[in-house]
Write a protein that holds these residues in place. Structure first.
Motif, PDB file in Angstrom:
ATOM      1  N   GLY A   1       0.786  -1.229   0.000  1.00  0.00           N
ATOM      2  CA  GLY A   1       0.000   0.000   0.000  1.00  0.00           C
ATOM      3  C   GLY A   1       0.816   1.277   0.000  1.00  0.00           C
ATOM      4  O   GLY A   1       0.387   2.289  -0.572  1.00  0.00           O
ATOM      5  N   LYS A   2       1.983   1.277   0.652  1.00  0.00           N
ATOM      6  CA  LYS A   2       2.740   2.525   0.791  1.00  0.00           C
ATOM      7  C   LYS A   2       3.281   3.009  -0.557  1.00  0.00           C
ATOM      8  O   LYS A   2       3.266   4.209  -0.850  1.00  0.00           O
ATOM      9  N   ASP A   3       3.762   2.089  -1.374  1.00  0.00           N
ATOM     10  CA  ASP A   3       4.282   2.497  -2.680  1.00  0.00           C
ATOM     11  C   ASP A   3       3.172   3.096  -3.551  1.00  0.00           C
ATOM     12  O   ASP A   3       3.397   4.062  -4.291  1.00  0.00           O
ATOM     13  N   GLU A   4       1.984   2.531  -3.443  1.00  0.00           N
ATOM     14  CA  GLU A   4       0.857   3.053  -4.217  1.00  0.00           C
ATOM     15  C   GLU A   4       0.464   4.451  -3.720  1.00  0.00           C
ATOM     16  O   GLU A   4       0.138   5.341  -4.520  1.00  0.00           O
ATOM     17  N   LEU A   5       0.507   4.670  -2.398  1.00  0.00           N
ATOM     18  CA  LEU A   5       0.210   5.994  -1.848  1.00  0.00           C
ATOM     19  C   LEU A   5       1.239   7.023  -2.304  1.00  0.00           C
ATOM     20  O   LEU A   5       0.902   8.165  -2.624  1.00  0.00           O
ATOM     21  N   ARG A   6       2.488   6.613  -2.335  1.00  0.00           N
ATOM     22  CA  ARG A   6       3.542   7.518  -2.786  1.00  0.00           C
ATOM     23  C   ARG A   6       3.335   7.905  -4.241  1.00  0.00           C
ATOM     24  O   ARG A   6       3.545   9.052  -4.637  1.00  0.00           O
ATOM     25  N   GLU A   7       2.913   6.963  -5.057  1.00  0.00           N
ATOM     26  CA  GLU A   7       2.650   7.241  -6.465  1.00  0.00           C
ATOM     27  C   GLU A   7       1.528   8.260  -6.616  1.00  0.00           C
ATOM     28  O   GLU A   7       1.562   9.129  -7.501  1.00  0.00           O
ATOM     29  N   LEU A   8       0.533   8.183  -5.726  1.00  0.00           N
ATOM     30  CA  LEU A   8      -0.612   9.083  -5.811  1.00  0.00           C
ATOM     31  C   LEU A   8      -0.310  10.465  -5.242  1.00  0.00           C
ATOM     32  O   LEU A   8      -0.668  11.488  -5.827  1.00  0.00           O
ATOM     33  N   PHE A   9       0.349  10.509  -4.071  1.00  0.00           N
ATOM     34  CA  PHE A   9       0.481  11.759  -3.324  1.00  0.00           C
ATOM     35  C   PHE A   9       1.884  12.352  -3.332  1.00  0.00           C
ATOM     36  O   PHE A   9       2.122  13.381  -2.699  1.00  0.00           O
ATOM     37  N   GLY A  10       2.831  11.715  -4.004  1.00  0.00           N
ATOM     38  CA  GLY A  10       4.158  12.294  -4.142  1.00  0.00           C
ATOM     39  C   GLY A  10       5.055  12.049  -2.942  1.00  0.00           C
ATOM     40  O   GLY A  10       4.714  11.316  -2.009  1.00  0.00           O
ATOM     41  N   ASP A  11       6.224  12.701  -2.957  1.00  0.00           N
ATOM     42  CA  ASP A  11       7.241  12.503  -1.922  1.00  0.00           C
ATOM     43  C   ASP A  11       7.112  13.535  -0.809  1.00  0.00           C
ATOM     44  O   ASP A  11       8.016  14.350  -0.582  1.00  0.00           O
ATOM     45  N   GLY A  12       6.001  13.525  -0.114  1.00  0.00           N
ATOM     46  CA  GLY A  12       5.805  14.416   1.017  1.00  0.00           C
ATOM     47  C   GLY A  12       6.282  13.798   2.315  1.00  0.00           C
ATOM     48  O   GLY A  12       6.867  12.711   2.341  1.00  0.00           O
ATOM     49  N   ILE A  13       5.987  14.457   3.419  1.00  0.00           N
ATOM     50  CA  ILE A  13       6.484  14.051   4.731  1.00  0.00           C
ATOM     51  C   ILE A  13       6.063  12.639   5.106  1.00  0.00           C
ATOM     52  O   ILE A  13       6.795  11.917   5.775  1.00  0.00           O
ATOM     53  N   LEU A  14       4.911  12.183   4.647  1.00  0.00           N
ATOM     54  CA  LEU A  14       4.404  10.859   5.032  1.00  0.00           C
ATOM     55  C   LEU A  14       4.809   9.759   4.066  1.00  0.00           C
ATOM     56  O   LEU A  14       4.831   8.583   4.455  1.00  0.00           O
ATOM     57  N   THR A  15       5.136  10.110   2.839  1.00  0.00           N
ATOM     58  CA  THR A  15       5.352   9.075   1.822  1.00  0.00           C
ATOM     59  C   THR A  15       6.781   9.010   1.283  1.00  0.00           C
ATOM     60  O   THR A  15       7.130   8.028   0.630  1.00  0.00           O
ATOM     61  N   CYS A  16       7.597  10.025   1.528  1.00  0.00           N
ATOM     62  CA  CYS A  16       8.938  10.040   0.937  1.00  0.00           C
ATOM     63  C   CYS A  16       9.807   8.939   1.544  1.00  0.00           C
ATOM     64  O   CYS A  16       9.619   8.543   2.693  1.00  0.00           O
ATOM     65  N   PRO A  17      10.787   8.431   0.794  1.00  0.00           N
ATOM     66  CA  PRO A  17      11.691   7.408   1.335  1.00  0.00           C
ATOM     67  C   PRO A  17      12.582   7.996   2.418  1.00  0.00           C
ATOM     68  O   PRO A  17      12.739   9.217   2.537  1.00  0.00           O
TER      69      PRO A  17
END
Length: 479
Positions: free
Chosen positions: A78-94
């Motif tokens: 799920g996390k990779d899919e969220l990153r694809e949708l919402f970009g590299d922000g504070i919650l999704t960036c590596p």
């Protein structure tokens, strides 16, 4: 290679089906499935079709996973899919980018700045409750969801010229939050083509959402003013090399923070707290006595919020039973040993706050709603209570969310009581989504006979614009 204690138990989860593994059980009843795993081992291997996932059921293992960003990167189901949708922000960036992003974002959510938003929280709660009619049932989940969304929008975009954009952002967020779980799930399973119309509609809404945020950022840049809101802080932030964020970085962080702040998390905590207090009238009386003693006729402010100790304990206990993030995923970045198992890079490891919080040897009588277990600090062993995750990737909005829930509960209960339909003495069942959500709950507000209604505090947001059409009976119409 870092090693864990040799006495941790490793197990393969029982009941796997051929080919499907545990996917059917995890899909049909994810919470009960998770709770069944802690009895089998401290680290449990689960098969979801052809994918392997390891669940850390022991708080020491969970703490290692969440506090070791070098070996456990953000990622997993799920996390990779969220990153694809919402970009590299504070919650999704590596993790490689997270330190810089957190340094830039964190000032906007410091405790001193959050205190300035208490006025907004009170005003929004007043606008919501002023529309309630005593004795007329309403869906408190819908009310709290709209109220939390309005608070988040005003905290992010406070400038007067953004009023039109605030309404449109709220509309987009409502649609996105409603559909993102299914979009992530179908994408992760590779079956989004089965729901082509819904997927196209979701991505059109997401594209418009990003466009609106870009337009607001451009207006803020041209105004050159500090509007005393979160966006102004993000635009002024600089990293250790005095480099500010680009507009693209600001947009991705705004979207990350907006999605977290306006999703079901804080709103669900408010709903669960009201629901649990309704089921425990003795505790509800103590809470209202505290609110009366501390606040009197005045609205909550920074100093009084700190003195609402029992109210805060109610919120903490509510988050133990119904944490926002019911599942936290990580991806192994370097070979690591966990409970005697060598996990190669790319392995998915999961921590479940919901499962940890309900283990009887960590929290005695875990199904019981008991705010007093917080009277002497955090109960349970280190790393067992993690409603906002842990380590460097702990939710940056933790203090904002806690403050908001305490303020709203205090303001609502200061002048009203809410009672649900007396159908069962057991709590309602949660809904599993990206976050753990409260289901639609109908409650009836009543004015407290010892008090008169409060006037709106300072400013009065147009709450009716967020609520949508209302049925003649007073119940909101659901989309």
């Amino acid at each position: 290679m870092r090693r864990t204690r040799p006495d941790f138990r490793f197990a393969h989860a029982r009941g796997a089906l051929p080919v499907l593994g545990h996917a059917v059980r995890a899909w049909r009843a994810p919470l009960s499935f998770l709770n069944s795993l802690s009895e089998q081992g401290d680290l449990v291997h689960v098969r979801l079709g052809r994918k392997s996932v390891y669940l850390a059921c022991h708080p020491e293992l969970a703490d290692q996973v969440l506090r070791d960003p070098h070996r456990f990167d953000t990622g997993g189901p799920g996390k990779d899919e969220l990153r694809e949708l919402f970009g590299d922000g504070i919650l999704t960036c590596p993790n490689a980018a997270h330190k810089r992003v957190r340094r830039l974002v964190q000032p906007s959510l410091q405790q001193a700045r959050i205190a300035r938003f208490i006025t907004t929280m009170v005003a929004t709660a007043d606008a919501m409750t002023d529309a309630w009619r005593s004795g007329v049932p309403l869906d408190v989940t819908r009310e709290m969801t709209d109220m939390a969304a309005m608070t988040g929008v005003h905290a992010m975009f406070a400038a007067e010229f953004t009023e039109h954009f605030r309404d449109e952002v709220h509309t987009c967020l409502r649609a996105i939050n409603k559909a993102v779980y299914y979009e992530v799930l179908t994408t992760a399973l590779g079956v989004q083509w089965l729901f082509r119309h819904r997927t196209l509609q979701f991505h059109r809404t997401l594209a418009r959402y990003k466009q609106v945020v870009d337009e607001v950022i451009s207006l803020y840049r041209h105004s050159g003013k500090d509007h005393a809101d979160i966006l102004s802080v993000l635009l002024a932030a600089q990293d250790e090399t005095d480099e500010p964020m680009s507009d693209h970085e600001v947009r991705e962080n705004v979207i990350n923070m907006f999605t977290a702040a306006t999703a079901a998390g804080p709103a669900s905590t408010m709903v669960w707290a009201l629901h649990l207090l309704d089921l425990h009238p003795d505790i509800a009386r103590r809470v209202q006595h505290e609110i009366d003693s501390v606040l009197g006729d005045d609205p909550p402010d920074e100093s009084t919020v700190r003195r609402l100790e029992l109210t805060r304990q109610v919120v903490l206990e509510t988050l133990r039973l119904y944490p926002h993030a019911w599942l936290i995923t990580r991806c192994v970045a370097k070979p690591v040993e966990l409970a005697g198992q060598i996990l190669p890079p790319g392995t998915s490891v999961v921590v479940s706050p919901y499962q940890l919080h309900r283990q009887p040897h960590l929290f005695p009588d875990p199904e019981r709603f008991d705010p007093d277990r917080w009277a002497h600090g955090t109960p349970g062993p280190h790393g067992a209570y993690i409603p906002f995750s842990n380590g460097s990737r702990q939710c940056p909005g933790k203090h904002f969310a806690l403050t908001e829930v305490v303020v709203v509960l205090a303001r609502v209960l200061q002048n009203r009581t809410l009672h649900g339909e007396a159908v069962s003495s057991s709590p309602a069942a949660p809904r599993v989504d990206i976050m753990l959500e409260a289901p639609p709950l109908v409650m009836t507000p009543q004015l407290r006979t010892s008090r008169t209604a409060f006037a709106p505090y300072r400013w009065s947001p147009n709450f009716a614009a967020f609520r949508g059409p209302v049925r003649p009976s007073g119940l909101p119409r659901f989309p």
